[in-house]
Design an enzyme around this catalytic site. Structure first.
Site, PDB file in Angstrom:
ATOM      1  N   CYS A   7       0.833  -1.213   0.000  1.00  0.00           N
ATOM      2  CA  CYS A   7       0.000   0.000   0.000  1.00  0.00           C
ATOM      3  C   CYS A   7       0.860   1.252   0.000  1.00  0.00           C
ATOM      4  O   CYS A   7       0.672   2.153  -0.811  1.00  0.00           O
ATOM      5  CB  CYS A   7      -0.930  -0.003   1.205  1.00  0.00           C
ATOM      6  SG  CYS A   7      -1.762   1.576   1.429  1.00  0.00           S
ATOM      7  N   CYS A  27      -1.383   1.827  -3.165  1.00  0.00           N
ATOM      8  CA  CYS A  27      -2.358   2.903  -2.940  1.00  0.00           C
ATOM      9  C   CYS A  27      -1.732   4.289  -2.850  1.00  0.00           C
ATOM     10  O   CYS A  27      -2.188   5.231  -3.504  1.00  0.00           O
ATOM     11  CB  CYS A  27      -3.121   2.661  -1.638  1.00  0.00           C
ATOM     12  SG  CYS A  27      -3.497   0.955  -1.304  1.00  0.00           S
ATOM     13  N   LYS A  54       0.291   5.513  -6.031  1.00  0.00           N
ATOM     14  CA  LYS A  54      -0.715   5.625  -7.095  1.00  0.00           C
ATOM     15  C   LYS A  54      -1.549   6.895  -6.930  1.00  0.00           C
ATOM     16  O   LYS A  54      -1.728   7.677  -7.852  1.00  0.00           O
ATOM     17  CB  LYS A  54      -1.588   4.364  -7.052  1.00  0.00           C
ATOM     18  CG  LYS A  54      -2.771   4.263  -7.949  1.00  0.00           C
ATOM     19  CD  LYS A  54      -4.079   4.791  -7.420  1.00  0.00           C
ATOM     20  CE  LYS A  54      -4.551   4.349  -6.083  1.00  0.00           C
ATOM     21  NZ  LYS A  54      -5.203   3.068  -5.986  1.00  0.00           N
ATOM     22  N   TYR A 104      -8.943  -3.145 -11.252  1.00  0.00           N
ATOM     23  CA  TYR A 104      -8.657  -1.907 -10.513  1.00  0.00           C
ATOM     24  C   TYR A 104      -7.411  -1.207 -11.062  1.00  0.00           C
ATOM     25  O   TYR A 104      -7.403  -0.015 -11.365  1.00  0.00           O
ATOM     26  CB  TYR A 104      -8.324  -2.234  -9.054  1.00  0.00           C
ATOM     27  CG  TYR A 104      -9.452  -2.540  -8.112  1.00  0.00           C
ATOM     28  CD1 TYR A 104     -10.068  -3.782  -8.107  1.00  0.00           C
ATOM     29  CD2 TYR A 104      -9.851  -1.593  -7.182  1.00  0.00           C
ATOM     30  CE1 TYR A 104     -11.053  -4.083  -7.193  1.00  0.00           C
ATOM     31  CE2 TYR A 104     -10.856  -1.889  -6.252  1.00  0.00           C
ATOM     32  CZ  TYR A 104     -11.447  -3.135  -6.262  1.00  0.00           C
ATOM     33  OH  TYR A 104     -12.424  -3.427  -5.357  1.00  0.00           O
ATOM     34  N   GLU A 144      -7.072   2.358 -13.239  1.00  0.00           N
ATOM     35  CA  GLU A 144      -6.474   3.490 -12.515  1.00  0.00           C
ATOM     36  C   GLU A 144      -5.265   4.037 -13.283  1.00  0.00           C
ATOM     37  O   GLU A 144      -5.116   5.248 -13.466  1.00  0.00           O
ATOM     38  CB  GLU A 144      -6.059   3.054 -11.105  1.00  0.00           C
ATOM     39  CG  GLU A 144      -7.272   2.835 -10.203  1.00  0.00           C
ATOM     40  CD  GLU A 144      -6.925   2.447  -8.775  1.00  0.00           C
ATOM     41  OE1 GLU A 144      -5.767   2.063  -8.514  1.00  0.00           O
ATOM     42  OE2 GLU A 144      -7.826   2.526  -7.916  1.00  0.00           O
ATOM     43  N   HIS A 164     -26.861  21.432  -1.030  1.00  0.00           N
ATOM     44  CA  HIS A 164     -26.988  21.987  -2.371  1.00  0.00           C
ATOM     45  C   HIS A 164     -25.987  23.105  -2.600  1.00  0.00           C
ATOM     46  O   HIS A 164     -25.773  23.904  -1.699  1.00  0.00           O
ATOM     47  CB  HIS A 164     -28.418  22.520  -2.547  1.00  0.00           C
ATOM     48  CG  HIS A 164     -28.707  22.935  -3.936  1.00  0.00           C
ATOM     49  ND1 HIS A 164     -28.847  22.035  -4.970  1.00  0.00           N
ATOM     50  CD2 HIS A 164     -28.850  24.176  -4.486  1.00  0.00           C
ATOM     51  CE1 HIS A 164     -29.075  22.705  -6.090  1.00  0.00           C
ATOM     52  NE2 HIS A 164     -29.094  23.996  -5.816  1.00  0.00           N
ATOM     53  N   GLU A 202     -26.018  15.138  -3.224  1.00  0.00           N
ATOM     54  CA  GLU A 202     -27.422  15.295  -2.825  1.00  0.00           C
ATOM     55  C   GLU A 202     -28.349  14.395  -3.647  1.00  0.00           C
ATOM     56  O   GLU A 202     -29.444  14.058  -3.220  1.00  0.00           O
ATOM     57  CB  GLU A 202     -27.861  16.751  -2.903  1.00  0.00           C
ATOM     58  CG  GLU A 202     -27.938  17.323  -4.299  1.00  0.00           C
ATOM     59  CD  GLU A 202     -28.370  18.791  -4.329  1.00  0.00           C
ATOM     60  OE1 GLU A 202     -29.319  19.142  -3.612  1.00  0.00           O
ATOM     61  OE2 GLU A 202     -27.745  19.583  -5.064  1.00  0.00           O
TER      62      GLU A 202
HETATM   63  P1  NDP Z   1      -7.884  -7.648 -10.837  1.00  0.00           P
HETATM   64  O1  NDP Z   1      -8.042  -9.049 -10.434  1.00  0.00           O
HETATM   65  O2  NDP Z   1      -8.780  -6.607 -10.268  1.00  0.00           O
HETATM   66  O3  NDP Z   1      -7.983  -7.526 -12.420  1.00  0.00           O
HETATM   67  C1  NDP Z   1      -7.198  -8.313 -13.254  1.00  0.00           C
HETATM   68  C2  NDP Z   1      -7.589  -7.993 -14.690  1.00  0.00           C
HETATM   69  O4  NDP Z   1      -6.716  -8.673 -15.580  1.00  0.00           O
HETATM   70  C3  NDP Z   1      -8.989  -8.439 -15.033  1.00  0.00           C
HETATM   71  O5  NDP Z   1      -9.561  -7.487 -15.893  1.00  0.00           O
HETATM   72  C4  NDP Z   1      -8.751  -9.761 -15.765  1.00  0.00           C
HETATM   73  O6  NDP Z   1      -9.730 -10.037 -16.720  1.00  0.00           O
HETATM   74  C5  NDP Z   1      -7.446  -9.474 -16.466  1.00  0.00           C
HETATM   75  N1  NDP Z   1      -6.633 -10.639 -16.758  1.00  0.00           N
HETATM   76  C6  NDP Z   1      -6.228 -11.608 -15.920  1.00  0.00           C
HETATM   77  N2  NDP Z   1      -5.434 -12.496 -16.554  1.00  0.00           N
HETATM   78  C7  NDP Z   1      -5.327 -12.066 -17.826  1.00  0.00           C
HETATM   79  C8  NDP Z   1      -4.656 -12.540 -18.970  1.00  0.00           C
HETATM   80  N3  NDP Z   1      -3.913 -13.642 -18.929  1.00  0.00           N
HETATM   81  N4  NDP Z   1      -4.786 -11.850 -20.119  1.00  0.00           N
HETATM   82  C9  NDP Z   1      -5.530 -10.745 -20.180  1.00  0.00           C
HETATM   83  N5  NDP Z   1      -6.203 -10.232 -19.144  1.00  0.00           N
HETATM   84  C10 NDP Z   1      -6.095 -10.892 -17.967  1.00  0.00           C
HETATM   85  O7  NDP Z   1      -6.359  -7.335 -10.556  1.00  0.00           O
HETATM   86  P2  NDP Z   1      -5.541  -6.006 -10.422  1.00  0.00           P
HETATM   87  O8  NDP Z   1      -4.168  -6.414 -10.788  1.00  0.00           O
HETATM   88  O9  NDP Z   1      -6.168  -4.865 -11.139  1.00  0.00           O
HETATM   89  O10 NDP Z   1      -5.636  -5.679  -8.859  1.00  0.00           O
HETATM   90  C11 NDP Z   1      -5.355  -6.673  -7.880  1.00  0.00           C
HETATM   91  C12 NDP Z   1      -6.133  -6.411  -6.626  1.00  0.00           C
HETATM   92  O11 NDP Z   1      -5.547  -5.318  -5.949  1.00  0.00           O
HETATM   93  C13 NDP Z   1      -7.574  -5.986  -6.835  1.00  0.00           C
HETATM   94  O12 NDP Z   1      -8.433  -7.066  -6.962  1.00  0.00           O
HETATM   95  C14 NDP Z   1      -7.873  -5.205  -5.601  1.00  0.00           C
HETATM   96  O13 NDP Z   1      -8.301  -6.072  -4.599  1.00  0.00           O
HETATM   97  C15 NDP Z   1      -6.538  -4.592  -5.243  1.00  0.00           C
HETATM   98  N6  NDP Z   1      -6.477  -3.188  -5.628  1.00  0.00           N
HETATM   99  C16 NDP Z   1      -7.347  -2.296  -5.073  1.00  0.00           C
HETATM  100  C17 NDP Z   1      -7.321  -0.965  -5.420  1.00  0.00           C
HETATM  101  C18 NDP Z   1      -8.288  -0.019  -4.810  1.00  0.00           C
HETATM  102  O14 NDP Z   1      -8.897  -0.350  -3.812  1.00  0.00           O
HETATM  103  N7  NDP Z   1      -8.484   1.166  -5.393  1.00  0.00           N
HETATM  104  C19 NDP Z   1      -6.359  -0.456  -6.382  1.00  0.00           C
HETATM  105  C20 NDP Z   1      -5.509  -1.469  -6.924  1.00  0.00           C
HETATM  106  C21 NDP Z   1      -5.573  -2.774  -6.550  1.00  0.00           C
HETATM  107  P3  NDP Z   1     -11.132 -10.738 -16.319  1.00  0.00           P
HETATM  108  O15 NDP Z   1     -11.936  -9.695 -15.644  1.00  0.00           O
HETATM  109  O16 NDP Z   1     -11.666 -11.176 -17.610  1.00  0.00           O
HETATM  110  O17 NDP Z   1     -10.766 -11.869 -15.394  1.00  0.00           O
END
Ligand code: NDP
Length: 450
Positions: free
Chosen positions: A43, A48, A51, A177, A181, A434, A439
């Site tokens: 984080c 976090c 970022k 996510y 982002e 407002h 709101e």
């Molecule tokens: P996520 O699991 O959220 O997303 C992974 C993405 O990659 C999905 O869109 C998935 O597609 C895609 N994907 C997975 N494998 C492949 C592949 N082989 N080829 C192409 N696309 C693929 O992971 P993140 O890395 O974005 O984040 C990890 C975790 O970190 C999050 O789940 C969250 O819990 C945490 N996080 C939270 C944040 C916040 O609170 N603001 C910010 C950043 C991270 P599909 O959907 O089709 O499976």
């Protein structure tokens, strides 16, 4: 009874590990934390915090774009990316010091190095052995990338947070996510961004209206979204990195970032050898007390792959410490955990999606899309979406969803309302502020027709 060097050894000085350790240390327990990288964990060092600082930095670009509508002349403004990265790094150094200070003040010994479990009560760090009555695994997660040709030319969020210069063309693979982002950060900073998603919409698991709406707003911000496509391979050329897509198309970019998920950091640290059961994806299997299959070994945070959010890891660390070192058995409730995606525009959600709620019974849905007041004059073509999912039988609000400026700030307050079991009638009885976007959450009256 066997005597140990410590009451608790924690592996990993991230959000969950630091919280548990400093509480136990503060209660007079003998505690050590082993960390192989920087104190603060994902984080603070690789997630976090950096970022969000880059988002703040990039958002000035957006404000500059909106300013002429309000009468401003903006001449010669440009982003010095390297200066932004440097400022961000200075803040991370400061925070590392703050976290180290918290541990020191609570008499927690920081052991620098990689921890490997030698047995259920012994941790080895660089050949030295330390014993503890209880061990807490809080070793977090790490980005995963698919095994495709040329993957060595790709970066992950780790490197994206530290690029020496801003890439003019960026391809981001993934629709979760992290992908959305960073698409927002790079676009606002001035890069040409292409997002390659293998599904038809971003943010799987979120409410369908949120997913579709965010995708449309990202396109309005000139982010190219290639749907139902995957990158098959990467080649480095003089023009840049060439990515070949599943449909045969090729695209060239200066940086290709994979944000295709994260995996628990649990291999090669002696967990299985000590008898700790892992799931297929490497997550440490724990019960509701964060206890593993070995009774004196516990695990919290991303390495357990429950809900991978910093505040959840902190709450799990706190519950573990309360239960084991303060005589106050505490379990975490995993319902109504709010979360936000700091995309452009951002998303904030708490509670159930429409699909999840429908599985529990009849619902009413309230939904509004509107142009925020700021953009009436700025000229930016952007809308906000708000949605309430309400139980038709009890009138309880089951889910609040928003895509638009300040959504994370607004949803945090609504999360308290959901936690208290607020009904739609109580939302209606609340006076709005407002003029705000927020709101709208208390003035929506028309149910969406079935
Ligand atoms: P996520 O699991 O959220 O997303 C992974 C993405 O990659 C999905 O869109 C998935 O597609 C895609 N994907 C997975 N494998 C492949 C592949 N082989 N080829 C192409 N696309 C693929 O992971 P993140 O890395 O974005 O984040 C990890 C975790 O970190 C999050 O789940 C969250 O819990 C945490 N996080 C939270 C944040 C916040 O609170 N603001 C910010 C950043 C991270 P599909 O959907 O089709 O499976």
């Amino acid at each position: 009874m066997r005597s140990y060097d410590f009451d608790l050894i924690t592996i990993g000085a991230g959000s969950g590990g630091v919280r548990a350790s400093r509480l136990a240390g503060g209660w007079g327990k003998r505690v050590a934390v082993v960390e192989k990288s920087r104190v603060g964990g994902t984080c603070v060092m690789r997630g976090c915090v950096p970022k969000k600082l880059l988002i703040y930095g990039a958002q000035f670009g957006e404000a500059l774009e909106d300013a002429p509508g309000y009468g401003w002349t903006v001449d010669g403004a440009r982003l010095d990316w390297a200066a932004l990265i440097e400022a961000k790094n200075r803040e991370l150094d400061r925070l590392e010091g703050v976290y180290g200070g918290i541990l020191r003040r609570n008499n927690v010994q920081l052991i620098d190095g990689k921890a490997v479990l030698a047995d259920a009560h012994t941790v080895e760090v660089a050949g030295q052995h330390f014993t503890a009555e209880k061990i807490l695994i809080a070793c977090g997660g790490w980005p995963t990338v698919p095994n495709i040709p040329g993957i060595e030319y790709a970066i992950t969020s780790n490197e994206a947070l530290d690029l020496g210069e801003l890439p003019s063309r960026v391809i981001i693979v993934g629709g979760g996510y992290i992908a959305v982002e960073f698409a927002g950060i790079f676009r606002a900073a001035g890069s040409a961004v292409t997002l390659v998603i293998r599904g038809s919409e971003v943010l799987r698991g979120f409410d369908e209206d949120v997913r579709i709406f965010l995708g449309s707003q990202m396109v309005k911000r000139d982010i190219t979204v290639r749907r139902e496509a995957v990158v098959r391979g990467l080649v480095k050329t003089n023009e840049g990195i060439v990515a070949t897509l599943s449909d045969g198309d090729a695209m060239t970019a200066d940086a290709v970032m994979f944000a295709t998920g994260r995996s628990p950091n649990t291999r090669g640290i002696g967990l299985e050898e000590a008898g700790v059961e892992l799931a297929l994806n490497g997550a440490v299997i724990v019960d509701e007390w964060s206890r593993t299959s070995v009774p004196n070994i516990f695990a919290v945070g991303d390495c357990t792959d429950r809900i991978n959010l910093t505040p959840v890891a902190i709450a799990e660390g706190q519950a573990f410490a309360e239960t084991n070192f303060n005589g106050n058995p505490t379990c975490l409730a995993y319902e109504n955990i709010p979360s936000a995606v700091f995309s452009a525009p951002p998303v904030g959600v708490v509670g159930l999606t429409e699909t999840q709620a429908l599985l529990r019974g009849p619902i009413d849905v309230y939904l509004t899309r509107f142009r925020p007041m700021r953009h009436t004059i700025s000229g930016r073509d952007e809308s906000t979406l708000m949605k309430l999912v309400v139980c038709a039988d009890t009138d309880r609000v089951l889910g609040c969803h928003m895509v638009g400026a300040d959504a994370p700030e607004i949803i945090q307050g609504l999360a308290i309302a959901l936690q208290c079991g607020a009904t739609k009638a109580q939302f209606n009885a609340t006076i709005g502020i407002h003029p705000t976007a927020a709101e709208e959450f208390v003035t929506m009256r028309e149910k969406r027709p079935d």
